[in-house]
Design an enzyme around this catalytic site. Structure first.
Site, mmCIF file in Angstrom:
data_model
loop_
_atom_site.group_PDB
_atom_site.id
_atom_site.type_symbol
_atom_site.label_atom_id
_atom_site.label_comp_id
_atom_site.label_asym_id
_atom_site.label_seq_id
_atom_site.Cartn_x
_atom_site.Cartn_y
_atom_site.Cartn_z
ATOM 1 N N ASP A 163 47.633 32.415 30.370
ATOM 2 C CA ASP A 163 46.609 33.293 30.930
ATOM 3 C C ASP A 163 46.648 34.609 30.165
ATOM 4 O O ASP A 163 47.703 35.234 30.045
ATOM 5 C CB ASP A 163 46.905 33.528 32.419
ATOM 6 C CG ASP A 163 45.632 33.671 33.244
ATOM 7 O OD1 ASP A 163 44.738 34.426 32.808
ATOM 8 O OD2 ASP A 163 45.552 33.037 34.309
ATOM 9 N N ASP B 67 41.185 36.034 31.254
ATOM 10 C CA ASP B 67 40.799 36.667 32.509
ATOM 11 C C ASP B 67 39.605 37.606 32.310
ATOM 12 O O ASP B 67 39.601 38.406 31.366
ATOM 13 C CB ASP B 67 42.006 37.472 33.013
ATOM 14 C CG ASP B 67 41.911 37.861 34.464
ATOM 15 O OD1 ASP B 67 41.874 36.973 35.320
ATOM 16 O OD2 ASP B 67 41.872 39.083 34.752
ATOM 17 N N GLU C 194 37.023 33.362 31.464
ATOM 18 C CA GLU C 194 36.522 33.550 32.825
ATOM 19 C C GLU C 194 35.408 34.590 32.782
ATOM 20 O O GLU C 194 35.606 35.683 32.257
ATOM 21 C CB GLU C 194 37.649 34.029 33.740
ATOM 22 C CG GLU C 194 37.233 34.041 35.199
ATOM 23 C CD GLU C 194 38.041 35.001 36.064
ATOM 24 O OE1 GLU C 194 38.128 34.767 37.271
ATOM 25 O OE2 GLU C 194 38.563 36.008 35.531
ATOM 26 N N HIS D 219 43.013 29.554 41.787
ATOM 27 C CA HIS D 219 43.881 30.396 42.628
ATOM 28 C C HIS D 219 43.109 31.505 43.335
ATOM 29 O O HIS D 219 43.699 32.249 44.111
ATOM 30 C CB HIS D 219 44.982 30.994 41.754
ATOM 31 C CG HIS D 219 44.414 31.940 40.727
ATOM 32 N ND1 HIS D 219 43.599 31.512 39.682
ATOM 33 C CD2 HIS D 219 44.494 33.273 40.599
ATOM 34 C CE1 HIS D 219 43.233 32.568 38.973
ATOM 35 N NE2 HIS D 219 43.761 33.643 39.496
ATOM 36 N N ASP D 220 41.829 31.668 43.035
ATOM 37 C CA ASP D 220 41.014 32.709 43.688
ATOM 38 C C ASP D 220 40.080 32.138 44.740
ATOM 39 O O ASP D 220 39.379 32.898 45.415
ATOM 40 C CB ASP D 220 40.122 33.413 42.648
ATOM 41 C CG ASP D 220 40.907 34.218 41.637
ATOM 42 O OD1 ASP D 220 42.011 34.681 41.960
ATOM 43 O OD2 ASP D 220 40.397 34.384 40.510
HETATM 44 O O1 TEU Z 1 39.505 37.112 38.751
HETATM 45 C C1 TEU Z 1 38.358 37.836 38.519
HETATM 46 C C2 TEU Z 1 37.217 37.546 39.404
HETATM 47 O O2 TEU Z 1 36.119 37.854 39.063
HETATM 48 C C3 TEU Z 1 37.370 36.893 40.687
HETATM 49 O O3 TEU Z 1 37.661 35.585 40.749
HETATM 50 C C4 TEU Z 1 37.985 37.743 41.716
HETATM 51 O O4 TEU Z 1 39.331 37.496 41.904
HETATM 52 C C5 TEU Z 1 37.217 37.429 42.937
HETATM 53 O O5 TEU Z 1 35.998 38.045 42.833
HETATM 54 C C6 TEU Z 1 37.903 37.878 44.136
HETATM 55 O O6 TEU Z 1 37.307 37.227 45.198
HETATM 56 C C7 TEU Z 1 40.537 37.265 37.854
HETATM 57 C C8 TEU Z 1 41.762 36.517 38.337
HETATM 58 O O7 TEU Z 1 41.468 35.152 38.376
HETATM 59 C C9 TEU Z 1 42.185 37.081 39.648
HETATM 60 O O8 TEU Z 1 43.245 36.381 40.219
HETATM 61 C C10 TEU Z 1 42.569 38.522 39.416
HETATM 62 O O9 TEU Z 1 42.853 39.136 40.647
HETATM 63 C C11 TEU Z 1 41.460 39.308 38.721
HETATM 64 O O10 TEU Z 1 40.882 38.617 37.631
HETATM 65 C C12 TEU Z 1 42.030 40.573 38.136
HETATM 66 O O11 TEU Z 1 42.858 40.262 37.069
#
Ligand code: TEU
Ligand code: CA
Length: 576
Positions: A106, A208, A269, A345-346
């Site tokens: 990541d 990310d 992402e 994971h989100d």
């Molecule tokens: O996520 C970014 C993101 O846009 C989303 O999935 C966000 O976590 C969501 O809107 C919350 O509901 C990435 C990572 O996957 C996430 O775990 C991190 O918290 C975030 O970036 C910051 O690094």
């Protein structure tokens, strides 16, 4: 490094690959401290090999104060002690490679941790050499933040820095300051750290919020308030900070400087990404990355434009879901490449979100997998999804650990006076902790996840829902995923076939075909607990058919011209 002539030819086997995401904190704990770790992962590689996945995406394991579970990195070249040592990492990587599994790290470089040496330096003075690694603004009148933008985890996107008398930008938590990609030195630092991991033998990166690295405003411009969707409150700042004009340039530079010199697999992402960007970024000739995670299908069960964002629940309309998936299938066909996911994971657990986690848990988990895995693109399986793991419903907010969830509760209940029961209902549906409860390995203590006290409570249903039980049961969700993955490896039509949606207006059935030369794949999925009828389109009626996979027993001679589907039934046929 320059764009050298000896760059390896692009490898396309990621197109027939399946990726498995590991969230290390919740996967397997080897030393009883309650936190999953690298040795724990190494000890469980049999599970992945049996499932048949080709690639692992590992969520961050770098040094971090863990304000956002590792998405806040304080040293990009070191392993966090709670996850193990660099030797543990190398051992894990070698063990994966020995099994033919590739590893994607990541890459979290839109922001660093506030404990990163760059930020520690940057905040000291305006003339510090690292100051311009981050994004600063003068205070507004009366010392107020420069504008009304709200961060993803609540509060202003601006945090005050006393030593320089400025605010710095953080799109996520105040402990995740955004890096300034306009500064070429920042980009060189990122390229160097990518080479560090690629030279160690990792196979690529999941990047990310990669479309946030270029901000859609000028480096020095003053930033006006966002238009109010909720009078008197901060306003969502997310959309205002993605997809800036230099995004493609920064990614092309990264490809030229780093990726082209290695044999990599990459996925970016990209919240707010459109299909146009999907093509620009993933086009095999002109794009920089192999795949993108788009979010449009993840937004369909919240009320559009609502000030409570993802927490404003709305029932999914299957027609919208089909239209969204189909738009991405059509737009990227031959032009780019989709990543296929319902889970990470989100996000909440797909069987709870889009299926039925009660009576039809097993059937609906299999149906969702069928629907997703037979589309065009690279499927992603998030740990526990292959067991049909479900959302958790902690009664007390104190059992939650996720920064987004905790901040949401505090602001909604304590600052805005919203009804705690309603706030909890949305948390049960949408909290990121739904995906973060520990993996269920067995029916033993703590589901075999840890011999100690787990960092977050388990989902109590591990007694009847765990890997040991699933592996022993040939009809389990696990073995169904295993068969779907094997089908992708065996049938080029699943990888390359043209996608055509059937019955776009049907509210319960998602049916489509995939076609390659004379071969057609027919996929029929019932997204409801009802028994809708499916009629095979006349042009497909004459063909010979072979059942590839189904989640209920099927009578081989059944008349497909009019079929009554069982609750959450899924079938896929090869037609010739
Ligand atoms: O996520 C970014 C993101 O846009 C989303 O999935 C966000 O976590 C969501 O809107 C919350 O509901 C990435 C990572 O996957 C996430 O775990 C991190 O918290 C975030 O970036 C910051 O690094
Ligand atoms: Ca541990």
């Amino acid at each position: 490094m320059t764009a050298s002539a000896q760059a390896p030819a692009p490898r396309r086997d990621w197109q027939r690959s399946v990726v498995y995401q590991i969230y290390p904190r919740s996967f397997c704990d080897s030393n009883g401290d309650g936190i999953g770790d690298l040795k724990g992962i190494t000890s469980r590689l049999d599970h992945l090999q049996q499932l048949g996945v080709d690639v692992v995406w590992l969520s961050p394991v770098y040094s971090s104060p863990q304000d956002d579970n590792g998405y806040d990195i304080s040293d990009y070249r070191a392993i966090a002690p709670e996850f193990g040592s660099m030797a543990d990492f190398e051992e894990m990587l070698a063990a994966m490679h020995a099994r033919g599994i590739r590893l994607m790290m990541d890459l979290v470089v839109n922001h660093s941790s506030d404990e990163h040496a760059w930020f520690q330096e940057a905040r000291k003075s305006r003339d510090n050499p690292c100051h311009d690694y981050y994004i600063w603004r003068e205070p507004g009148p009366d010392g107020a933040p420069p504008n009304n933008w709200e961060a993803a985890f609540q509060g202003s996107v601006w945090a005050w820095n006393e030593a320089t008398g400025e605010y710095y930008l953080h799109m996520f938590s105040p402990r995740q300051p955004d890096l300034n990609w306009e500064n070429p030195r920042v980009r060189q630092e990122v390229h160097a750290l990518m080479r560090f991991w690629l030279d160690k033998g990792v196979d690529g990166f999941r990047m990310d919020v990669i479309n946030m690295i270029s901000k859609p405003w000028r480096a020095d411009s003053s930033l006006p308030d966002a238009p109010a969707v909720r009078e008197g409150f901060l306003q969502p700042g997310f959309a205002l900070s993605c997809n800036g004009p230099r995004l493609l340039e920064f990614l092309a530079e990264m490809r030229r400087e780093v990726l082209d010199h290695y044999d990599t697999i990459t996925v970016g992402e990209a919240p707010m990404a459109t299909t146009r960007q999907g093509v620009q970024i993933t086009n095999p000739q002109s794009g920089a990355l192999d795949m993108l995670f788009q979010f449009e299908h993840m937004d369909l069960d919240s009320q559009p434009g609502h000030p409570d964002g993802k927490w404003a629940l709305k029932p999914l309309d299957l027609r919208e879901f089909k239209a969204t998936m189909s738009r991405w299938q059509d737009a990227l066909a031959g032009q780019g490449w989709n990543s296929l996911y319902l889970s990470n994971h989100d996000q909440p657990r797909p069987v709870s979100r889009f299926g039925d986690d009660g009576a039809y848990r097993v059937a609906s988990a299999k149906m969702l997998a069928t629907c997703l895995h037979l589309l065009q693109g690279t499927p992603y399986v998030y740990q526990g999804e292959e067991l049909g793991m479900t959302n958790v419903r902690f009664e007390s907010i104190d059992d939650y650990r996720d920064i987004e969830t905790l901040n949401r509760y505090r602001v909604a209940v304590h600052e805005r006076g919203q009804d705690p029961a309603q706030v909890m209902a949305a948390i049960h549906a949408k909290s990121r902790d739904n995906a973060r409860t520990p993996m269920h390995w067995s029916a033993g203590p703590n589901a075999g996840f840890t011999g100690g006290r787990p960092w977050i409570a388990l989902n109590p249903n591990f007694h009847e829902l765990n890997a040991e039980q699933a592996l022993a049961d040939p009809d389990s969700v696990f073995h169904y995923y295993r068969r779907l993955i094997a089908l992708r490896h065996a049938h080029p039509v699943i990888v390359h076939g043209r996608y055509d949606l059937l019955l776009p207006g049907h509210t319960e059935i998602y049916a489509y075909t995939r076609s390659l030369a004379h071969e057609h794949l027919l996929v029929v999925c019932n997204f409801s607990a009802q028994t809708p009828r499916f009629a095979l389109p006349p042009e497909l009626q004459a063909s010979e058919r072979r059942l590839l996979i189904a989640n209920y027993p099927v009578d081989a001679g059944e008349d497909l011209r009019s079929l009554s589907l069982r609750p959450y039934e899924a079938r896929a046929y090869l037609l010739n």
